[in-house]
Design an enzyme around this catalytic site. Sequence first.
Site: not given
Length: 308
Positions: A101, A128, A131, A224, A264, A292
């Site tokens: 990450r 991402h 996700q 988001d 998310c 996830r």
Amino acid sequence: MPRHFLRDDDLAPDELLAVLDLADEMKADRHRYRPLAGPQAVALIFDKPTLRTQLSFSVGISELGGQPVVVDGRLAGIGQRESIADVTRVVSRQVAAIVWRTFGQDSIEEMAALSPVPVINALTDQFHPCQILADLQTVREHKGHLAGLSFAYVGDAANNMAHSYLLGAAAAGLDVRLAGPPEYQPDPRIVADAERIAAGTGASITVTDVVEKALDGADVVVTDTWVSMGQEAEKDAREAPFLPYAVTADSLEHAASDAIVLHCLPAYRGKEISAEVLDGPRSVVWDEAENRLHAQKALLAFLLERSV
């Protein structure tokens, strides 16, 4: 050769569905699959703040029979204290896979080019993809299918989530609609990539600055945060352009009556989404957060099997 997952289109459409099918199986029977039995270790490297990513990968690797090894990227100083190449040579000799990450997409691509084990993008500034796997699993759980559904993302259409939704939702055959302020539109190159994918899956791509156009009859509504990691200094300046794109009970009137809502997380109630919506009956964000775990377990198993 190792199989990597650096951006959403690293999985072909049929591979995406195979991963989602496996994720459903793993959710139904969490301890059946043990491809990391031994245990084999998986490195989890975090240069950015994390909750769901660290939790879900750590639990998932353990449930697959492996050992998660968390590396604080800020202490490691990857690319500063030590080169990405040297870190890759050291870490890849000791683990079955690397999950990173980080900030630049170029950094994780450099690592993958050198790594003899799978490298997984756990978030960069550009994408991402893990996700989106969880989001697609969640949508399919609640809607029964993916292809042909209308999928509306409203808010910052220039961020990593928007880019990943373009690619991943196109691969799933969705009617993908992105709406954001004119100055916060997606990378045209990624839009073009999504359109190429859509041509083969029956998906459609719409990018607009008109929120009602995106939400009109939508089966799935997604948003988001307006301030991504690293943009905190822009918080005040960014808020005004995004206010018309907030997901509220009023804006959801434009969507289908049975539309579901995703986010998310972390979410900022009263900003990009109202508390009434986030905590209301249309919200599936807690299923999304759980998924996830299952989607990433399936991804790891898929990549390991195809890297032999």
